[in-house]
Design a protein around this motif. Structure first.
Motif, short mmCIF file in Angstrom:
data_model
loop_
_atom_site.label_atom_id
_atom_site.label_comp_id
_atom_site.label_asym_id
_atom_site.label_seq_id
_atom_site.Cartn_x
_atom_site.Cartn_y
_atom_site.Cartn_z
N ALA A 192 0.84 -1.19 0.00
CA ALA A 192 0.00 0.00 0.00
C ALA A 192 0.87 1.24 0.00
O ALA A 192 2.03 1.19 0.38
CB ALA A 192 -0.91 0.00 1.23
N ASN A 193 0.29 2.35 -0.43
CA ASN A 193 0.99 3.62 -0.34
C ASN A 193 0.99 4.09 1.10
O ASN A 193 0.12 3.72 1.89
CB ASN A 193 0.30 4.67 -1.22
CG ASN A 193 0.55 4.41 -2.69
OD1 ASN A 193 1.51 3.72 -3.05
ND2 ASN A 193 -0.32 4.94 -3.53
N VAL A 194 1.96 4.91 1.43
CA VAL A 194 2.05 5.45 2.78
C VAL A 194 1.72 6.93 2.71
O VAL A 194 2.20 7.66 1.85
CB VAL A 194 3.46 5.24 3.35
CG1 VAL A 194 3.57 5.84 4.74
CG2 VAL A 194 3.80 3.76 3.38
N ARG A 195 0.83 7.37 3.61
CA ARG A 195 0.46 8.78 3.63
C ARG A 195 1.57 9.61 4.26
O ARG A 195 2.53 9.08 4.82
CB ARG A 195 -0.82 8.96 4.47
CG ARG A 195 -2.06 8.38 3.81
CD ARG A 195 -3.30 9.07 4.39
NE ARG A 195 -4.44 8.17 4.35
CZ ARG A 195 -4.75 7.33 5.33
NH1 ARG A 195 -4.01 7.28 6.42
NH2 ARG A 195 -5.79 6.55 5.23
N ASP A 196 1.42 10.91 4.19
CA ASP A 196 2.46 11.80 4.72
C ASP A 196 2.70 11.59 6.21
O ASP A 196 3.81 11.75 6.71
CB ASP A 196 2.07 13.27 4.48
CG ASP A 196 2.16 13.60 3.00
OD1 ASP A 196 2.85 12.85 2.29
OD2 ASP A 196 1.54 14.58 2.57
N ASP A 197 1.62 11.23 6.93
CA ASP A 197 1.79 11.05 8.38
C ASP A 197 2.33 9.66 8.73
O ASP A 197 2.39 9.29 9.90
CB ASP A 197 0.46 11.30 9.10
CG ASP A 197 -0.62 10.31 8.66
OD1 ASP A 197 -0.33 9.52 7.74
OD2 ASP A 197 -1.72 10.33 9.23
N GLY A 198 2.72 8.92 7.71
CA GLY A 198 3.34 7.63 7.97
C GLY A 198 2.38 6.48 8.09
O GLY A 198 2.79 5.34 8.29
N THR A 199 1.09 6.75 7.99
CA THR A 199 0.14 5.66 8.09
C THR A 199 -0.14 5.08 6.69
O THR A 199 0.13 5.70 5.67
CB THR A 199 -1.20 6.13 8.71
OG1 THR A 199 -1.69 7.20 7.89
CG2 THR A 199 -1.00 6.59 10.12
N VAL A 200 -0.66 3.86 6.72
CA VAL A 200 -0.93 3.17 5.47
C VAL A 200 -2.23 3.67 4.86
O VAL A 200 -3.23 3.84 5.56
CB VAL A 200 -1.02 1.65 5.73
CG1 VAL A 200 -1.54 0.92 4.50
CG2 VAL A 200 0.33 1.12 6.15
N ASP A 201 -2.17 3.97 3.58
CA ASP A 201 -3.38 4.40 2.86
C ASP A 201 -4.14 3.15 2.42
O ASP A 201 -3.79 2.53 1.41
CB ASP A 201 -2.98 5.25 1.66
CG ASP A 201 -4.19 5.83 0.96
OD1 ASP A 201 -5.32 5.55 1.41
OD2 ASP A 201 -3.99 6.57 -0.02
N LEU A 202 -5.16 2.81 3.21
CA LEU A 202 -5.86 1.54 2.95
C LEU A 202 -6.56 1.54 1.60
O LEU A 202 -6.85 0.49 1.04
CB LEU A 202 -6.85 1.25 4.07
CG LEU A 202 -6.22 0.67 5.35
CD1 LEU A 202 -7.26 0.50 6.42
CD2 LEU A 202 -5.52 -0.64 5.06
N ALA A 203 -6.84 2.75 1.08
CA ALA A 203 -7.54 2.82 -0.21
C ALA A 203 -6.67 2.26 -1.33
O ALA A 203 -7.17 1.82 -2.36
CB ALA A 203 -7.92 4.26 -0.51
N THR A 204 -5.35 2.28 -1.11
CA THR A 204 -4.46 1.81 -2.15
C THR A 204 -3.97 0.39 -1.89
O THR A 204 -3.03 -0.09 -2.53
CB THR A 204 -3.22 2.72 -2.24
OG1 THR A 204 -2.52 2.67 -0.99
CG2 THR A 204 -3.62 4.15 -2.54
N LEU A 205 -4.61 -0.27 -0.92
CA LEU A 205 -4.15 -1.60 -0.51
C LEU A 205 -4.27 -2.61 -1.66
O LEU A 205 -5.28 -2.69 -2.33
CB LEU A 205 -5.00 -2.07 0.67
CG LEU A 205 -4.44 -3.24 1.46
CD1 LEU A 205 -3.17 -2.82 2.17
CD2 LEU A 205 -5.48 -3.72 2.46
N ALA A 206 -3.22 -3.36 -1.86
CA ALA A 206 -3.26 -4.41 -2.88
C ALA A 206 -2.68 -5.68 -2.32
O ALA A 206 -1.70 -5.65 -1.57
CB ALA A 206 -2.47 -3.96 -4.12
N ARG A 207 -3.27 -6.81 -2.67
CA ARG A 207 -2.73 -8.10 -2.22
C ARG A 207 -1.56 -8.49 -3.08
O ARG A 207 -1.58 -8.32 -4.29
CB ARG A 207 -3.80 -9.19 -2.37
CG ARG A 207 -4.92 -9.07 -1.39
CD ARG A 207 -5.77 -10.32 -1.45
NE ARG A 207 -6.90 -10.16 -0.56
CZ ARG A 207 -8.05 -9.62 -0.93
NH1 ARG A 207 -8.20 -9.23 -2.19
NH2 ARG A 207 -9.02 -9.48 -0.08
N VAL A 208 -0.55 -9.02 -2.45
CA VAL A 208 0.57 -9.59 -3.21
C VAL A 208 0.37 -11.10 -3.21
O VAL A 208 0.32 -11.71 -2.15
CB VAL A 208 1.93 -9.23 -2.55
CG1 VAL A 208 3.08 -9.84 -3.35
CG2 VAL A 208 2.09 -7.74 -2.43
#
Lengths: 554, 246, 241
Positions: A192-208
């Motif tokens: 997933a992408n990481v937001r500026d505050d260091g948290t995971v952007d769940l909207a961009t979550l992808a399964r590997v």
């Protein structure tokens, strides 16, 4: 409780002193390591120091002579120095270990460079500009798996200077988080992408996916994440095309969702409606797909498409042999003429019959040759993954005297024996075909072609089959791929049209590929067994006995 | 006055609550053979082990050839040849390998030549390629001497060197000790009084960790009566001690 | 320098007594049988496993290392030579280091003998030699670490059997710590245990062809700490008489 056994509470001062000594030194050493490791005095570091100072105080109070003796350099008894120096040594070892763990210096000794990122991966990573995170869910039972995976993940972290970070979550300890991620099995990995505050952007979550080729899986996931949302592909639905949401055997929902899964936005548009309202094809359209339209385009619609192409648009045209009036891309139709005049390619009103290479009937045309110099056909090896077109339409390509700024090329070719049956009425009504000299088109014939305008960047792929990507042709009901070549042709056409090839260009590394299997004859096997099981141990034993006998006689 | 090779000051060893050696002080000069005398458990071995650097003292100290046994232990050890009560050997080594090993370990440069010389000195040249496991007890004792002498130390510390060997060899050992005593400082312990009388320039009588008497054997005898044996001297001293304790 | 002298005596002891040859023959027999078994299984189905023999040794050393080290100090104590060693102008650490290097050199010789398996593989197929080298370097360090653990127990007790038994128990625990995850549901605790385990620095890295600096540091650290502790134990025996 007042009645206490007095013997049990007597703690020897000496033992207390030793305890204080150990606690004191260990606490201080752990505190120092923690401080160096984290770089800032956290709660653990402070706790360690408190324990350490407490221990030293206990040591001083319990055995004052020894404490004083230690600092004045006179050793009263053995132990104090041994304990301190041992703990210090362990501390130094731990510190070195932790620093090296952080530095992650590794050397890949395998022949197949299994623990080295491939150039393809490095190319993908070089385009990374915003932080991403690999999130793995492992319980303590999957610890070894985690350890193995981590060796790959940290290659990514090192290669990107930490732009890609790793995070591990124990699904047993934190079931709520696991649920939010939708964890399905122990050892599942997400990106997933990481937001500026260091948290995971769940909207961009992808399964590997967890497959045999871990590097490819991770890199493809990253590549998809990179292009996510930046490309949009439109499926036209206004001309009677196969339905992108139609999940039946006839629909093309498989490729529609496949496009979405690869991180590309997939949408639908209605050209007829847009043209009627005087609108334009959306500017964000990386490509517009016409998957076997039934009717030909009106002048108005042609103008709309022409403007889109002028602006650097891309078209994927899938056309079939149709036995109707005014079919899509009718040879003499206005749209076909437009394409031939401006882009040097067009469709022919001829069904391909290939006695040289075909499946059940001569109309089930298998790709005989591909033109691998184009990106579209680069992965299509007729010997390995041929395409299969059921009733293919011949395609016309102007290879010379092309319009200005236009480059063209073939993708798929039939055998020499093939011919283009032009009597479509007869074919449609009686399903009969035969080669008529001078009337039918002589082979070999092109069944797929491309054209591009070097100046505007407009691109067109024309494929003479409308249903090779229908659900029924791509996957069986249980999900297995039926004709791999068809899927590759579609994917790589899209990749070429959207210039995705600049972004995803990944040859997976396959483990074990380079290593040959073992083949030995039974005789060789027997010799090996003799050498290793009998000869070598016996020889060592005999040498030993010999030396010993010779010496013991002295 | 020549410098003392062994200088012991208030040397003390405690094992828990038990005092094994209790403030022992004495000097030994070069060319002097000093006998440590006393019954079993008097603290002879413990004293010697402290002097050789095997045991650290609880209190007090000692100097060997001017080197403190605690602060400058390695140099002190370099100047000592030590033969423990039970000759320590590697049974699977040959005589030569064994002596060579100790020569090297004690920093002898020409270790091979030194080893051969010292093997000849103790009359083991013919057996030098024999495995130690095949040596007789007397030969092992001689091997023990070879080991202690291989680095030519100025100080020799011999713990009961005559114990458990046959009388002829006992005489040999006594001769060797006297011979060595001409050039070296020899501290040697025994519980056999007559042996001390014949071999030593000076005896130190230890009892319950303390020095109860020391001096030339003749002086000690004179104190009691001219024709007394050391045995009688010892018994009278120990008896007086017992009386004094009570 | 003094370590070198002790080392030479130690390696000579290994090479002149039958004990080391018996152990060597046993190791070769064990690895030989398993090598042939693997050859039969992988015949025409999979490539040769370059880390097979090091993998076997990683378990075998749990038992063989204490056997190799059990007599190291116990025998010196029994024969009284320890007293001579400790009164020679030599530091305890030099003695300990020399003895360790002797045992490690013996183990190295044993490893070189198992190189025959690689030669056999080379003659019948094309094994991944880089991978094999990584596994061998790993087991070499791993073996050194197991030897030092055995040495601690040899120094602790004069009884050889007790020394060997305690060494095996300790190494078994260090070996099994790798599986701590099956025991502790808390993953952080499991990770700490796995970090302390011998397997955790071998099976997923060296044995799979990946050399990691921290694994080298782990084994080198175990060796350093255990040798130091052994020297401290020897020194403490002076104090207790």
């Amino acid at each position: 409780m007042k009645r206490t056994d007095s013997a049990s509470i007597i703690i020897r001062r000496r033992a207390l002193g030793v305890l204080g000594n150990i606690l004191g030194v260990a606490g201080v050493v752990i505190g120092v390591i923690g401080l160096i490791w984290t770089g800032a005095p956290g709660s653990t570091v402070i706790a360690a120091f408190v324990v350490g100072i407490g221990g030293i105080l206990l040591w001083a109070v319990a055995t004052p002579q020894e404490f004083a003796g230690f600092f004045s350099g006179r050793q009263v008894r053995f132990g104090t120095m041994a304990i301190i120096s041992t703990i210090l040594l362990i501390g130094i070892v731990a510190l070195v270990y932790l620093q090296l763990l952080r530095a992650a210096w590794t050397f890949d000794a395998t022949q197949a460079t299994r623990y080295t990122l491939s150039p393809e991966t490095e190319r993908v990573l070089s385009r990374l500009s915003s932080p991403m995170r690999i999130i793995g869910f492992y319980s303590s039972r999957a610890l070894t798996t985690r350890e193995i995976d981590d060796q790959f993940f940290r290659l990514y972290e090192t290669a990107t200077n930490g732009l890609i970070s790793r995070e591990y979550i124990d699904p047993d300890e934190q079931p709520a988080i696991a649920r939010r991620y939708g964890v399905q099995y122990d050892g599942q990995v997400f990106l997933a992408n990481v937001r500026d505050d260091g948290t995971v952007d769940l909207a961009t979550l992808a399964r590997v996916p967890r497959g045999g080729a871990q590097e490819r899986d991770i890199t493809e996931a990253i590549a998809r994440q990179l292009i996510a949302g930046r490309l949009t592909i439109y499926f036209d639905i206004g001309l009677g095309e196969r339905g992108p949401l139609d999940a039946t055997q006839e629909g093309v929902s498989a490729v529609f969702s496949g496009v979405q899964e690869s991180g590309i936005n997939a949408r639908t548009l209605d050209l007829a409606q847009i043209a009627a309202q005087g609108g334009e094809i959306p500017a964000d359209a990386s490509a517009v797909l016409f998957i076997r339209p039934l009717r030909d385009l009106t002048d108005n619609e042609i103008q709309t498409v022409a403007r889109y192409l002028e602006a650097g648009g891309a078209l994927l045209l899938l056309t079939d042999v149709l036995f109707s009036e005014q079919p899509f891309l009718s040879e003499r139709g206005a749209f076909n003429q437009f394409l031939l005049e401006n882009y040097g390619i067009g469709a022919l009103d001829a069904a391909v019959v290939d006695p040289g290479l075909s499946a059940q009937t001569l109309l089930d045309v298998i790709s005989a040759y591909v033109f691998a110099e184009s990106d579209i056909a680069a992965r299509l090896d007729p010997a390995v993954n041929p395409t299969l077109f059921s009733v293919a339409r011949a395609v016309d390509v102007k290879l010379s005297e092309t319009p200005p700024n236009i480059a063209t090329g073939r993708v798929i070719f039939t055998t020499e024996q093939a011919y283009g049956e032009t009597n479509l009425t007869l074919l449609g009504e009686t399903n009969t075909y035969q080669y008529d000299e001078g009337v039918d088109l002589p082979g070999p014939l092109t069944t797929a072609a491309w054209s591009t305008n070097i100046q505007t960047g407009a691109k067109i792929v024309l494929i003479g089959d409308g249903d090779f990507v229908a659900n029924g042709r791509i996957v069986t009901t249980d999900g297995a791929v039926t004709v791999p070549g068809n899927g590759i042709l579609f994917t790589d056409s899209v990749v070429w049209l959207t210039e995705l090839s600049e972004e995803i260009d990944f040859q997976p590394q396959m483990y074990g590929q380079a290593l040959p299997l073992i083949f030995v004859s039974q005789q060789q096997m027997d010799i090996i067994a003799f050498i290793t099981v009998i000869f070598m141990p016996a020889a060592v034993l005999l040498i030993g006995i010999g030396i010993w006998m010779r010496r013991s006689r002295r | 006055m020549t410098k003392a090779m062994i200088e012991v000051t208030r040397l003390t060893k405690r094992f828990g609550d038990r005092i094994a050696v209790d403030h022992v002080s004495f000097l030994a000069k070069p060319g002097e053979v000093v006998g440590l005398l006393g019954p079993n458990g008097a603290g002879k071995t413990t004293t010697m082990r402290m002097l050789t650097g095997f045991l650290p003292p609880s209190e007090g100290g000692a100097k060997i050839a001017g080197h403190d046994i605690a602060a400058d232990s390695l140099n002190a050890r370099r100047n000592v040849g030590y033969l423990p009560e039970r000759v320590p050997v590697y049974p699977d080594m040959t005589v030569r390998e064994y002596v060579f090993f100790w020569a090297r370990l004690r920093g002898q440069r020409d270790a091979r030549a030194r080893a051969d010389a010292v093997i000849a000195q103790v009359n083991l040249s013919e057996r030098r390629d024999t495995l130690i496991r095949n040596l007789s007890k007397g030969m092992r004792q001689r091997l023990g001497f070879a080991q202690a002498l291989v680095h030519d130390p100025p100080v020799l510390i011999l713990d009961e060197p005559t114990i458990g060997i046959d009388p002829r060899q006992v005489i040999e050992v006594r001769d060797t000790v006297r011979e060595l005593g001409r050039t070296k400082t020899v501290l040697f312990s025994t519980h056999i009084l007559s042996e001390a009388e014949h071999t030593c320039d000076r005896v130190i009588i230890l009892h319950q960790g303390r020095i109860v008497a020391q001096g030339q054997p003749s002086d000690l005898k004179r104190k009691l009566r001219p024709d007394a044996t050391l045995e009688e001297v010892f018994l009278s001293i120990v008896g007086a001690e017992r009386g004094a304790d009570k | 320098m003094t370590s070198w002298i002790v080392f030479r005596r130690e390696i000579a002891q290994f090479l002149t007594t039958p004990f080391a040859y018996v152990i060597g023959a046993a190791v070769l027999l064990l690895t030989g049988i398993l090598f042939n078994r693997d050859l039969n299984i992988s015949f025409s189905t999979k490539p040769a496993d370059p880390a097979l023999v090091p993998g076997i040794l990683s378990f075998a050393m749990v038992f063989f290392a204490p056997l190799l080290t059990m007599r190291m100090f116990a025998e010196e104590q029994r024969e009284g030579t320890m007293e001579l060693l400790l009164t020679a102008p030599v530091r305890e650490l030099s003695i300990v280091l020399g003895k360790f290097l002797g045992a490690w050199a013996y183990f190295t010789l044993l490893l070189l003998l198992t190189g025959v398996y690689q030669v056999i593989l080379l003659s019948i197929t094309a094994p991944d030699l880089g991978h094999a080298l990584s596994a061998y370097i790993g087991i070499w360090l791993y073996g050194g670490a197991t030897l030092t653990v055995g040495m601690v127990f040899s120094a602790l007790t004069e009884n050889q059997i007790v020394a060997a038994f305690l060494g095996m128990v300790a190494l078994m625990l260090l070996w099994l710590a790798d599986q701590a995850g099956q025991l502790f549901s808390n993953i952080d605790v499991a990770i700490i245990f796995r970090t302390m385990s011998l397997q955790g620095h071998f099976s997923t890295s060296f044995a799979s062809g990946l050399m990691r600096a921290e694994d080298v540091a782990f084994f080198a650290g175990i060796i350093a700490v255990m040798l130091f502790i052994t020297a401290q134990i020897l020194e403490s025996q002076r104090w207790h008489g």
